[in-house]
Write an enzyme that holds these catalytic residues in place. Structure first.
Site, short mmCIF file in Angstrom:
data_model
loop_
_atom_site.label_atom_id
_atom_site.label_comp_id
_atom_site.label_asym_id
_atom_site.label_seq_id
_atom_site.Cartn_x
_atom_site.Cartn_y
_atom_site.Cartn_z
CE LYS A 1 36.91 64.71 -29.55
NZ LYS A 1 37.89 63.58 -30.09
CG PHE A 2 30.32 58.28 -25.10
CD1 PHE A 2 29.45 57.21 -26.00
CD2 PHE A 2 31.51 57.77 -24.55
CE1 PHE A 2 30.14 55.78 -26.01
CE2 PHE A 2 31.92 56.58 -24.72
CZ PHE A 2 31.42 55.71 -25.46
NE ARG B 1 46.78 65.72 -38.18
CZ ARG B 1 45.63 66.91 -38.61
NH1 ARG B 1 45.69 67.01 -39.77
NH2 ARG B 1 45.13 67.52 -37.73
N GLY C 1 21.85 59.32 -21.07
CA GLY C 1 22.34 58.33 -20.45
C GLY C 1 22.14 56.63 -20.87
CG ASN C 2 18.87 53.55 -22.02
OD1 ASN C 2 18.97 52.64 -21.10
ND2 ASN C 2 18.04 53.38 -23.22
CE LYS D 1 43.36 61.50 -29.31
NZ LYS D 1 42.28 61.21 -30.63
CE1 TYR E 1 48.77 69.17 -34.39
CE2 TYR E 1 48.69 70.51 -36.24
CZ TYR E 1 48.36 69.45 -35.74
OH TYR E 1 47.81 68.34 -36.23
#
Length: 265
Positions: free
Chosen positions: A93-94, A236, A98-99, A59, A217
């Site tokens: 994380k959009f 981490r 949409g455009n 990631k 966590y």
């Protein structure tokens, strides 16, 4: 489908991306996703070289890198992907219309859709965010791409709960071809037989319980055996100060796989 094996789910899914993911997990006996948040490309690639044998997904937050360049960062990253057989998840994380997200995903200096197998998005803008990202993927690559919707977060005080979570799941159901699953704290139940959501869970640690910035966590067994998550996201715990990435990679891979086997039994 929590009691099916990854291999059985790979055979059952209609998604080429999910099939590839579950096949990697089964072949490498790992449900570990390494979150590699560092600021230099050399350290970034060095850590992935060390962790590669133990992970199914890496990631990235590619915009953290101070010295990013496509040739010096992405090209060698793709070589490591091929060498160690993992998928790449850009944790972008959009969260726009949409455009706009279409351009953020495919253009600029990062050109995310050209190299990231998986990315993710918030549900705030509605279904248009899924349509925009899917269109960008279709226009820029022939490789399978998939989207995770952010249904739940691991941070203290997150408002991604309740009705928000349910509406995000509804958005995912608007395109079950492109949306392959969720960032969530527990298994997302299938509504019908053609649903088998991939759930990736952050906030997993074998030693620490949290940090000063609101991260919380849970243990690997709580997340995989108890909550039914498919993939644990660890950052981490693998690469934090004083940690040996190889030793921790082995440790978390074993913990994740043991927790999965316990869920099956």
């Amino acid at each position: 489908m929590a009691n099916l094996t990854y291999s059985e789910r790979a055979q059952k899914t209609k998604s080429p991306l999910v099939k590839k993911l579950f096949t990697i997990i089964e072949e490498k006996k790992t449900n570990l996703c390494a979150s590699v948040d560092v600021r230099s490309t050399s350290q970034f690639l060095d850590l992935i070289e060390k962790l590669g044998p133990y992970i199914c997904v890496v990631k990235t937050h590619i915009d953290i890198l101070d010295d990013f360049s496509y040739e010096k960062t992405i090209v060698p990253l793709l070589e490591l992907k091929k060498k160690f057989n993992f998928l790449i998840f850009e944790d972008r994380k959009f969260a726009d219309i949409g455009n706009t997200v279409k351009l953020q995903y495919s253009a600029g200096i990062y050109k995310i859709s050209s190299w990231a197998d998986i990315s993710n998005a918030h549900g705030v803008p509605g279904q248009g965010i899924v349509a925009g990202l899917k269109q960008a993927a279709q226009e820029t690559t022939q490789e399978p791409r998939g989207l995770l919707m952010l249904a739940e977060l691991s941070s203290k005080g997150s408002i991604a709960t309740g009705e928000y979570t349910e509406k995000t799941i509804d958005i995912a159901r608007s395109d079950k071809e492109f949306v392959v699953g969720f960032i969530a704290q527990r298994k997302i139940e299938a509504k019908d037989d053609d649903e088998d959501w991939v759930v990736m869970t952050p906030g997993v640690g074998l030693d620490d319980k949290g940090d000063a910035l609101g991260q919380q966590y849970r243990t690997v067994s709580e997340v995989v055996t108890g909550a039914g998550s498919d993939i644990i996201i660890v950052g981490r715990g693998l690469i934090g100060a004083g940690r040996d990435p190889v030793a921790e990679g082995l440790r978390y891979r074993k913990a994740g796989w043991d927790a999965y086997l316990a869920r099956l039994s």
